[in-house]
Design an enzyme around this catalytic site. Structure first.
Site, PDB file in Angstrom:
ATOM      1  CG  ASP A  53      20.747  11.280 -16.638  1.00 10.42           C
ATOM      2  OD1 ASP A  53      21.103  10.467 -17.856  1.00 10.42           O
ATOM      3  OD2 ASP A  53      19.895  10.419 -15.962  1.00 10.42           O
ATOM      4  CG  ASP A  54      25.831  16.672 -13.367  1.00  7.97           C
ATOM      5  OD1 ASP A  54      25.250  17.060 -12.408  1.00  7.97           O
ATOM      6  OD2 ASP A  54      26.878  17.415 -13.926  1.00  7.97           O
TER       7      ASP A  54
END
Length: 192
Positions: A141-142
């Site tokens: 999710d980064d």
């Protein structure tokens, strides 16, 4: 380096990367909440005011003694103040036992941490890397990590997470190390 020559080139270009560990689980999560969606400079100033308000010792106990207005005076939003209170409450009542957490596997830790308001999967994964030194965490999710993998491998910037995950699997069981190098590599590149 043996698994991926592209990663080997990054490691060679970046040089040594050191990991700053925050061994106190409560402090690690409180700082993560503080740092969410604001600049590094603003977060540092707000955290400094909190440390001062807690007379030099931020802990679940000292934080629980501060009301919302005192946290707002430090620079926290009402929402972040509620997140900090929830973290302090769950630490004090034993819902979060940091010694016990450290003995769990990564997914079990994530499951426990996301029960705290304001802590999602990404924050839990940062906790795994920067507080528990877990070696094989890759935060899909980064956005920065995804962008750096796309750049490294020549993918379109909107490549699906599944493709990024597939690429990251070749770096196992050292994906946390790969992430550190990818973050540093992207921060060293000139902005265009």
């Amino acid at each position: 380096c043996e698994q991926d020559e592209d990663m080997a080139a990054i490691i060679d270009a970046v040089g040594e990367v050191r990991l700053d560990i925050e061994a106190d689980g409560f402090i690690s999560l409180a700082r993560a909440i503080c740092d969410q969606q604001i600049s590094i400079h603003a977060a540092k100033a707000i955290w400094g005011r909190l440390v001062q308000r807690c007379e030099g010792e931020v802990s679940a106990e000292t934080l629980s003694l501060l009301d919302e207005e005192e946290l707002r005076a430090c620079g926290f939003s009402a929402r972040k103040a509620s997140y900090l209170h929830d973290l302090a409450t769950k630490t004090l009542d034993g819902t979060l036992d940091f010694e016990q957490l450290a003995r769990l596997d990564d997914e079990a830790i994530i499951e426990k941490l996301v029960c705290v308001k304001g802590i999602g999967r990404w924050t839990a994964e940062m906790f795994l890397i920067f507080a528990l030194e877990r070696p094989d965490v890759f935060a899909l999710d980064d956005g920065g990590l995804r962008r750096s993998v796309c750049r490294l491998k020549g993918f379109e910037s909107n490549a699906p997470k599944e493709l990024i995950e597939l690429v990251s699997e070749q770096w196992a069981p050292y994906r946390s190390c790969a992430a550190l190098y990818l973050w540093r590599w992207m921060s060293d590149l000139p902005m265009s």
